[in-house]
Design an enzyme around this catalytic site. Structure first.
Site, PDB file in Angstrom:
ATOM      1  N   TYR A 156      26.052  27.859   1.416  1.00  0.00           N
ATOM      2  CA  TYR A 156      26.066  26.515   1.988  1.00  0.00           C
ATOM      3  C   TYR A 156      26.378  25.467   0.921  1.00  0.00           C
ATOM      4  O   TYR A 156      27.222  24.592   1.119  1.00  0.00           O
ATOM      5  CB  TYR A 156      24.707  26.238   2.642  1.00  0.00           C
ATOM      6  CG  TYR A 156      24.532  24.834   3.158  1.00  0.00           C
ATOM      7  CD1 TYR A 156      25.121  24.438   4.351  1.00  0.00           C
ATOM      8  CD2 TYR A 156      23.759  23.909   2.459  1.00  0.00           C
ATOM      9  CE1 TYR A 156      24.947  23.147   4.835  1.00  0.00           C
ATOM     10  CE2 TYR A 156      23.579  22.624   2.936  1.00  0.00           C
ATOM     11  CZ  TYR A 156      24.173  22.239   4.125  1.00  0.00           C
ATOM     12  OH  TYR A 156      24.001  20.971   4.598  1.00  0.00           O
ATOM     13  N   LYS A 160      29.417  22.415   0.529  1.00  0.00           N
ATOM     14  CA  LYS A 160      29.176  20.976   0.415  1.00  0.00           C
ATOM     15  C   LYS A 160      29.700  20.424  -0.905  1.00  0.00           C
ATOM     16  O   LYS A 160      30.152  19.272  -0.969  1.00  0.00           O
ATOM     17  CB  LYS A 160      27.688  20.677   0.599  1.00  0.00           C
ATOM     18  CG  LYS A 160      27.174  21.010   1.995  1.00  0.00           C
ATOM     19  CD  LYS A 160      27.991  20.314   3.088  1.00  0.00           C
ATOM     20  CE  LYS A 160      27.433  20.588   4.480  1.00  0.00           C
ATOM     21  NZ  LYS A 160      28.199  19.876   5.530  1.00  0.00           N
TER      22      LYS A 160
END
Length: 255
Positions: A156, A160
């Site tokens: 994740y 980002k």
């Protein structure tokens, strides 16, 4: 201040969590909302709630990791409202997985929606924004990856970090067309997705926040609304950390 009143805003991942908050806040501020996500029942509910409250909204079913679906959303916005002024790419996935557990399928799933979807969503709105000579492209980033790290979130955090890099480079490329590109880095926001990590995680994160509470989707939505406004027209390539001060303490624990 005009804000975003009368502007047409595509919001991806609008059916729940932060995207749900963005869709409702934008509508209350007078924007015409094009809600896009895969869950048809939830997406239709969001659009219906906005209309029932006196706002303007449509729902377009779409998988934002698919290029053609993004083009379908843009086409629906133009057909219904005649313009695309704002894109909020909020759709994303996250779940906990330690490094040894991350499969190629997991990695691709996370990157396809969080990062590749950022490209596809942007490409879909560019023709209209360039023709108009203005536009606001916004991304939901995160503190995880760009500012902090957590065990179990390498997949994740990588997406980002990539989103933030995309923001800066796209901002330079699109500035000459009157299009700004910015993002918001949420801290721990109390959503359905965060809740699935369990009470122990929520308690731990709350203790690490100087303001003593988890954030709400509306906290992120109002930051997005500013970036989307006419008043933010000379701001581009930036991200705003909205985390209740979580990234500030040297010890990592607010108390």
């Amino acid at each position: 201040m005009k804000g975003i009143h009368g502007r047409v805003a595509i919001v991806t991942g609008a059916s729940a969590g932060i995207g749900y908050g963005i869709a409702h806040v934008f509508a209350r501020e007078g924007a015409k909302v094009v809600a896009a996500n895969r869950n048809v029942e939830a997406g239709e509910r969001v659009a219906r709630e906005i209309r029932d409250a006196g706002g303007e909204a449509i729902f377009v079913p779409a998988d934002i990791s698919v290029k053609a679906d993004n083009e379908k959303v843009a086409a629906a916005a133009l057909e219904t409202y005649g313009a695309i002024d704002i894109l909020v790419h909020n759709a994303g996935v996250f779940w906990e997985a330690m490094l040894e557990e991350i499969t190629e399928e997991d990695w691709d799933r996370c990157h396809n929606l969080n990062l590749k979807g950022a490209l596809f969503a942007t490409q879909a709105v560019l023709p209209a924004m360039k023709q108009q000579g203005r536009g606001r492209i916004l991304f939901t980033s995160s503190i995880t990856g760009p500012k902090t790290g957590m065990p179990g979130f390498a997949h994740y955090g990588a997406t980002k970090g990539g989103v933030n890099g995309f923001i800066r480079n796209a901002a330079v490329e699109l500035a000459k067309f009157g299009i700004t590109v910015n993002g918001v880095e949420p801290g721990n926001i109390l959503t359905e997705g965060l809740a699935q990590l369990g009470e122990e995680y929520l308690s731990k994160m709350t203790r690490a926040i100087p303001m003593g509470k988890l954030g709400s989707p509306e906290d992120i939505a109002y930051a997005m609304a500013f970036f989307a406004s006419d008043e933010a027209g000379w701001i581009t390539g930036q991200t705003l950390c909205v985390d209740g001060g979580q990234t500030l303490p040297e010890s990592g624990v607010a108390d």
